[in-house]
Write a protein that holds these residues in place. Structure first.
Motif, mmCIF file in Angstrom:
data_model
loop_
_atom_site.group_PDB
_atom_site.id
_atom_site.type_symbol
_atom_site.label_atom_id
_atom_site.label_comp_id
_atom_site.label_asym_id
_atom_site.label_seq_id
_atom_site.Cartn_x
_atom_site.Cartn_y
_atom_site.Cartn_z
ATOM 1 N N SER A 6 33.533 59.406 28.042
ATOM 2 C CA SER A 6 32.362 59.139 28.898
ATOM 3 C C SER A 6 32.892 58.601 30.220
ATOM 4 O O SER A 6 34.014 58.106 30.273
ATOM 5 C CB SER A 6 31.439 58.136 28.223
ATOM 6 O OG SER A 6 32.153 56.951 27.969
ATOM 7 N N PRO A 7 32.096 58.728 31.290
ATOM 8 C CA PRO A 7 32.629 58.281 32.581
ATOM 9 C C PRO A 7 32.916 56.766 32.565
ATOM 10 O O PRO A 7 32.046 55.982 32.217
ATOM 11 C CB PRO A 7 31.514 58.626 33.567
ATOM 12 C CG PRO A 7 30.284 58.759 32.744
ATOM 13 C CD PRO A 7 30.729 59.203 31.387
ATOM 14 N N ALA A 8 34.146 56.411 32.846
ATOM 15 C CA ALA A 8 34.518 54.993 32.844
ATOM 16 C C ALA A 8 34.153 54.350 34.173
ATOM 17 O O ALA A 8 34.101 55.017 35.195
ATOM 18 C CB ALA A 8 36.014 54.863 32.603
ATOM 19 N N SER A 9 33.904 53.070 34.115
ATOM 20 C CA SER A 9 33.684 52.366 35.387
ATOM 21 C C SER A 9 35.032 52.294 36.099
ATOM 22 O O SER A 9 36.055 52.074 35.473
ATOM 23 C CB SER A 9 33.182 50.946 35.121
ATOM 24 O OG SER A 9 34.188 50.193 34.482
ATOM 25 N N PRO A 10 35.028 52.551 37.406
ATOM 26 C CA PRO A 10 36.309 52.544 38.100
ATOM 27 C C PRO A 10 36.942 51.156 37.991
ATOM 28 O O PRO A 10 36.278 50.152 38.141
ATOM 29 C CB PRO A 10 35.928 52.862 39.548
ATOM 30 C CG PRO A 10 34.485 52.523 39.666
ATOM 31 C CD PRO A 10 33.884 52.681 38.313
ATOM 32 N N GLN A 11 38.227 51.146 37.685
ATOM 33 C CA GLN A 11 38.882 49.854 37.486
ATOM 34 C C GLN A 11 39.048 49.119 38.807
ATOM 35 O O GLN A 11 39.568 49.646 39.771
ATOM 36 C CB GLN A 11 40.257 50.065 36.845
ATOM 37 C CG GLN A 11 40.964 48.749 36.589
ATOM 38 C CD GLN A 11 42.039 48.874 35.552
ATOM 39 O OE1 GLN A 11 42.062 49.847 34.807
ATOM 40 N NE2 GLN A 11 42.911 47.909 35.498
ATOM 41 N N LYS A 12 38.536 47.884 38.822
ATOM 42 C CA LYS A 12 38.638 47.075 40.036
ATOM 43 C C LYS A 12 40.071 46.564 40.171
ATOM 44 O O LYS A 12 40.759 46.353 39.186
ATOM 45 C CB LYS A 12 37.710 45.870 39.964
ATOM 46 C CG LYS A 12 36.243 46.203 40.127
ATOM 47 C CD LYS A 12 35.457 44.932 40.397
ATOM 48 C CE LYS A 12 34.515 44.643 39.259
ATOM 49 N NZ LYS A 12 33.754 43.416 39.437
ATOM 50 N N LEU A 14 42.163 43.625 40.451
ATOM 51 C CA LEU A 14 41.837 42.248 40.095
ATOM 52 C C LEU A 14 43.057 41.362 40.284
ATOM 53 O O LEU A 14 44.100 41.583 39.691
ATOM 54 C CB LEU A 14 41.389 42.197 38.637
ATOM 55 C CG LEU A 14 41.080 40.818 38.070
ATOM 56 C CD1 LEU A 14 39.858 40.226 38.736
ATOM 57 C CD2 LEU A 14 40.896 40.898 36.572
ATOM 58 N N VAL A 16 45.101 37.986 39.567
ATOM 59 C CA VAL A 16 45.205 37.264 38.312
ATOM 60 C C VAL A 16 44.265 36.066 38.320
ATOM 61 O O VAL A 16 43.625 35.736 37.346
ATOM 62 C CB VAL A 16 46.663 36.815 38.088
ATOM 63 C CG1 VAL A 16 46.740 35.868 36.907
ATOM 64 C CG2 VAL A 16 47.529 38.019 37.853
ATOM 65 N N LYS A 17 44.142 35.453 39.505
ATOM 66 C CA LYS A 17 43.381 34.216 39.607
ATOM 67 C C LYS A 17 42.426 34.300 40.779
ATOM 68 O O LYS A 17 42.686 35.017 41.738
ATOM 69 C CB LYS A 17 44.337 33.050 39.878
ATOM 70 C CG LYS A 17 44.497 32.107 38.734
ATOM 71 C CD LYS A 17 45.479 31.033 39.128
ATOM 72 C CE LYS A 17 45.247 29.763 38.365
ATOM 73 N NZ LYS A 17 46.328 28.814 38.566
ATOM 74 N N ARG A 18 41.347 33.542 40.695
ATOM 75 C CA ARG A 18 40.470 33.392 41.843
ATOM 76 C C ARG A 18 41.283 32.716 42.936
ATOM 77 O O ARG A 18 42.028 31.777 42.669
ATOM 78 C CB ARG A 18 39.313 32.479 41.440
ATOM 79 C CG ARG A 18 38.063 32.686 42.207
ATOM 80 C CD ARG A 18 36.959 31.907 41.547
ATOM 81 N NE ARG A 18 37.327 30.520 41.405
ATOM 82 C CZ ARG A 18 36.833 29.728 40.480
ATOM 83 N NH1 ARG A 18 35.992 30.200 39.598
ATOM 84 N NH2 ARG A 18 37.180 28.469 40.417
ATOM 85 N N TYR B 82 38.952 33.716 34.630
ATOM 86 C CA TYR B 82 38.691 34.658 35.717
ATOM 87 C C TYR B 82 38.549 36.083 35.192
ATOM 88 O O TYR B 82 37.725 36.857 35.676
ATOM 89 C CB TYR B 82 39.811 34.558 36.765
ATOM 90 C CG TYR B 82 39.470 35.278 38.046
ATOM 91 C CD1 TYR B 82 38.279 34.980 38.718
ATOM 92 C CD2 TYR B 82 40.315 36.226 38.591
ATOM 93 C CE1 TYR B 82 37.953 35.632 39.895
ATOM 94 C CE2 TYR B 82 39.995 36.884 39.770
ATOM 95 C CZ TYR B 82 38.805 36.578 40.418
ATOM 96 O OH TYR B 82 38.476 37.214 41.574
ATOM 97 N N ARG B 87 35.634 40.826 34.436
ATOM 98 C CA ARG B 87 35.730 42.071 33.686
ATOM 99 C C ARG B 87 34.873 42.133 32.436
ATOM 100 O O ARG B 87 34.718 43.191 31.845
ATOM 101 C CB ARG B 87 37.217 42.323 33.277
ATOM 102 C CG ARG B 87 38.206 42.316 34.426
ATOM 103 C CD ARG B 87 37.795 43.204 35.563
ATOM 104 N NE ARG B 87 37.866 44.640 35.254
ATOM 105 C CZ ARG B 87 37.106 45.557 35.863
ATOM 106 N NH1 ARG B 87 36.236 45.209 36.777
ATOM 107 N NH2 ARG B 87 37.217 46.816 35.527
ATOM 108 N N GLY B 194 28.926 54.133 31.944
ATOM 109 C CA GLY B 194 30.372 54.003 31.990
ATOM 110 C C GLY B 194 30.929 52.679 31.540
ATOM 111 O O GLY B 194 32.146 52.483 31.552
#
Lengths: 431, 223
Positions: A6-12, A14, A16-18, B82, B87, B194
């Protein structure tokens, strides 16, 4: 394994930390919301700090006010002035009090100026209570005979008119300078009675001046006096009663400087013992008062008392802090599930720590500010009621705020750490 | 399809006094992106513990957990927080909403910890609530909402930071069958858009709506 694509959400992308912590303003608004949601508890928790800071500020301000009043009194007395009084007259072993005999004379004053190098000026005075009359009004006051040095030694000036002239003193003329209270009573407030005639006993005195107000000394109003030449006082009102010379009630001795006070006292004592023909075995027949010493002692005592009472008041601040810590601990337990939720949606431990710490600090500093306002108003009312100057130092305000901040911080540390360390799973399961 | 979740030899042991209690004995698991998975098992089987580890709320005792290619083994608490924030969205059986906050405030909560400015928070939370059909309930508190509505607020909160993975722990456990059906439809819809969804459930009807069922028994996955 069964997989259905199924269409995956595009990986952001990210990190590691804010990168930045949640802003202080954000945390503050959360804290205020939480506290506002429980107004009664927040208010009661604040009360401890309110009372603590209010008493510290009020007492510190009153203490400073009283000290300032004393300082002003020293200034008015002149810090470099000694007062010489005749010793108590003794009648069969019964002392009649300082100033009750008449061993001091105007000539003593002149001798002191001449012989004592540490002395700058001496002013002799002779006083009696008496009635002064202007037209149909009369007023009971203190009538004081003074010499030409009075103005310099007592550091006082005429607000209206002028001071005595040498001729008026030498010829014992009938002139008077009023204290401002006497002027207000007889002629009306802020009036100018120069040239008018005042009757003392049977004689008429021309008013030549009004002294500037000097304020009160204890219960005595130093402006409720009428001043006439020492010669007139001695001859017409009191009558000369010394064995030799003009008897006076006392001398004000002005030293050359503050550092010369001890020397001046030593010289005056020795000179007067010599002039009064006292044998080595005899006591002084006069008393020397150093007003500054008395006032300094008083100031020191007031300062100590202030520190003592402020310390006691600070204890209530500590108790207030303990109250905050206690309520924050309860609050953390009550809000365990909230903490779990916040952690589940991504609050870092430091976010939770900050939130509870800020709540504690807000309670404490808001309480501190309210307490400060109450303390300032209390001190102001006290200064009005007991007529001393109202002193409000920036130092006290800054100290009060910093102190309440620190109380909040310390009170919040343990509860906030407990909150931050909660295990999110256990916290979410709690009721 | 890239993998969303890769678990290798995951174990979890709790210590109860002197005794070590193994809850997860050895879990090897891969879930692709875009999947819709049900985890089923009796109570005590370890499925909740597995769920907590997947959701980064708990750490495995041993083994590797890789989420979207990130090995989380060495992540600190704050780093895991985080990851959850960015996520993962959570939907709980008991909703777990803040009772003193409105629906809108509840949905805005995860964005606070993402440092999103307030105006944008409000806008995105409103959109999320519209998406779950609660446009008219923005300022209601949880106590003023039905169970189904509360669960939809929770789903909106799970979605608002645009997660890759939504974890639902017995999402219909506290709901009647009609509302349950609505909530499950909503999850199916999200999956079609998705988002990878993992549901922990007892309920075979719920499991039937998913694309894959994983059974856990005594700390092991059984096929």
């Amino acid at each position: 394994m069964k997989t259905i694509s199924s269409p995956a959400s595009p990986q952001k992308v990210l990190a590691v930390k804010r990168t930045d912590p949640v802003s202080g303003l954000e945390i503050l608004s959360m804290a205020v919301e939480a506290l506002w949601g429980n107004k009664l508890r927040t208010g009661l928790t604040m009360l401890g700090v309110v009372i603590g800071i209010a008493s510290v500020i009020a007492i510190a301000s009153v203490g400073q006010g009283v000290q300032k009043a004393t300082e002003q009194r020293i200034q008015a007395l002149g810090t470099d002035v000694l007062q010489v009084l005749p010793s108590a007259a003794r009648t069969g072993g019964i002392s009649q009090g300082v100033g009750s005999s008449s061993t001091l004379t105007w000539q003593d004053a002149e001798a002191i100026v001449k012989e004592a190098p540490a002395v700058a000026a001496v002013s002799a005075y002779l006083q009696r209570p008496g009635q002064v009359v202007y037209e149909k009004d009369n007023h009971s006051t203190n009538i004081v005979g003074i010499d030409l040095n009075y103005s310099e030694v007592k550091n006082t000036k005429t607000a209206l008119g002028r001071f005595l002239t040498p001729e008026e003193l030498d010829q014992a003329q009938s002139v008077a300078i009023l204290g401002s209270t006497v002027r207000d009573e007889l002629f009306g407030k802020d009036s100018t009675p120069i040239g008018k005639k005042l009757r003392i006993q049977t004689e008429s005195y021309e008013i030549i001046g009004v002294f500037e107000p000097k304020g009160s000394e204890g219960s005595m109003d130093r402006d409720d006096q009428v001043f006439i030449p020492l010669t007139s006082m001695s001859k017409r009102i009191v009558g000369n009663n010394a064995l030799s010379g003009v008897a006076v009630n006392g001398l004000f001795v002005k030293a050359r400087s503050n550092d010369d006070m001890e020397a001046a006292k030593f010289q005056v004592v020795n000179l007067l013992r010599l002039r009064h023909n006292l044998a080595a075995s005899q006591d002084d027949d006069f008393t020397i008062r150093n007003q500054t010493d008395i006032v300094n002692t008083f100031t020191a005592v007031v300062g100590l008392l202030t520190i003592m009472v402020v310390t006691i008041a600070s204890i209530s601040l500590v108790v207030g802090g303990i109250g905050i810590a206690n309520i924050m601990l309860v609050s953390v337990v009550e809000r365990t599930r909230e903490i779990g939720i916040r952690k589940a949606v991504g609050a870092a431990n430091s976010d939770i720590l900050n939130q509870f710490l800020v709540e504690s600090i807000v309670i404490s500093t808001v309480g501190g500010s309210i307490g400060m306002a109450i303390g300032i108003v209390t001190a102001f009312l006290a200064s009005l009621a007991f007529s001393f100057p109202f002193v409000l130092s920036i130092w006290a305000i800054v100290c009060g705020l910093v102190l309440s901040f620190i109380v909040g911080l310390l009170a919040g540390v343990i509860p906030a750490r407990n909150a931050a360390r909660l295990d999110p799973i256990a916290a979410l399961r709690s009721d | 399809m890239p993998q969303m979740i890769q678990m290798q030899a995951i174990t979890k042991t709790y210590r109860l006094g002197e005794v070590n209690v193994p809850v997860l004995k050895r879990i090897d698991l891969e879930i692709e992106q875009g999947q819709y998975v049900a985890i089923m098992g009796a109570s005590g089987s370890g499925k909740s513990t597995l769920m907590n580890i997947i959701g980064c709320l708990d750490r495995p005792t041993t083994g590797n957990y890789v989420l979207e290619g990130r090995n989380l083994t060495a992540f600190s608490d704050d780093e895991l927080a985080y990851v959850r924030n960015q996520r993962i969205g959570f939907v709980f059986q008991q909703f777990n909403l803040l009772s003193r906050s409105t629906a809108l405030e509840n949905v805005m909560l995860p964005m606070i910890y993402a440092n999103i400015p307030k105006s944008k928070r409000r806008q995105q939370a409103t959109q999320a609530l519209i998406r779950v059909g609660l446009a008219n309930f923005l300022s209601n508190r949880p106590s003023q909402l039905s169970g189904g509505q509360q669960q939809r607020v929770a789903i909106a909160r799970a979605l608002v930071n645009k997660p890759a993975l939504v974890l639902a722990d017995e999402p219909t456990g506290a709901l009647d069958s009609e509302t349950s059906r609505e909530v499950m439809e909503l999850l199916t819809e999200l999956n079609q858009q998705g988002i990878t969804i993992v549901v922990v459930t007892h309920n075979p009807e719920v499991a039937a709506r998913t694309k894959q069922v994983i059974r856990v028994q005594d700390g092991l996955i059984v096929h």
